[in-house]
Design a protein around this motif. Sequence first.
Motif, PDB file in Angstrom:
ATOM      1  N   TYR A  18      10.413   7.366   0.747  1.00  0.00           N
ATOM      2  CA  TYR A  18      11.111   6.211   0.826  1.00  0.00           C
ATOM      3  C   TYR A  18      10.021   5.250   1.144  1.00  0.00           C
ATOM      4  O   TYR A  18       9.039   5.232   1.808  1.00  0.00           O
ATOM      5  N   LYS A  19      10.027   3.924   0.474  1.00  0.00           N
ATOM      6  CA  LYS A  19       9.229   2.796   0.633  1.00  0.00           C
ATOM      7  C   LYS A  19       9.704   1.546   0.582  1.00  0.00           C
ATOM      8  O   LYS A  19      10.622   1.311  -0.185  1.00  0.00           O
ATOM      9  N   GLU A  20       9.289   0.570   1.172  1.00  0.00           N
ATOM     10  CA  GLU A  20       9.452  -0.822   1.139  1.00  0.00           C
ATOM     11  C   GLU A  20       8.569  -1.415   0.354  1.00  0.00           C
ATOM     12  O   GLU A  20       7.435  -1.214   0.373  1.00  0.00           O
ATOM     13  N   THR A  21       8.911  -2.201  -0.873  1.00  0.00           N
ATOM     14  CA  THR A  21       8.210  -2.807  -1.742  1.00  0.00           C
ATOM     15  C   THR A  21       8.432  -4.087  -1.865  1.00  0.00           C
ATOM     16  O   THR A  21       9.514  -4.614  -1.407  1.00  0.00           O
ATOM     17  N   PRO A  22       7.583  -4.816  -2.384  1.00  0.00           N
ATOM     18  CA  PRO A  22       7.888  -6.492  -2.413  1.00  0.00           C
ATOM     19  C   PRO A  22       9.238  -6.580  -3.663  1.00  0.00           C
ATOM     20  O   PRO A  22       9.857  -7.685  -3.254  1.00  0.00           O
TER      21      PRO A  22
END
Length: 135
Positions: A18-22
Amino acid sequence: MNDTQVTLVGHVATAVDYKETPNGAAARFRFAVTPRYFDRRKDAWADGTTSFYTVWARRTLAVNLAGSVSVGEPLVVHGRLRVRDDPPDGDGNRWFSADIEATAIGHDLNRGTAAFRRIVKTDVPLMGNQGAPVG
């Protein structure tokens, strides 16, 4: 839109990344699908060759996926199939991979039970700019 929609039934093969991206939340994991068939010569059920897919989820589906799924769990995945033909490597080998851009993911209730919890959406931000609770 001319997309290839697929529904796959299988098991989670890797932990959810899981990643938070722009552009918002994104998550991915590897999904194993093993067909079963009845072998008349052996008079028994047998497993076919396992296929592996990379499943991608975006935005709310990614957030909910990361908090709901673990390795080994049986899932049903629905989404758009994308087959990638990567350029040959240094040895001249060509690689193909199959990705699923998921539109829906759920536990396979033929293999167990699940408890659904609806997410309550609010219009008021829960956190201020510095990360301190608002209120």
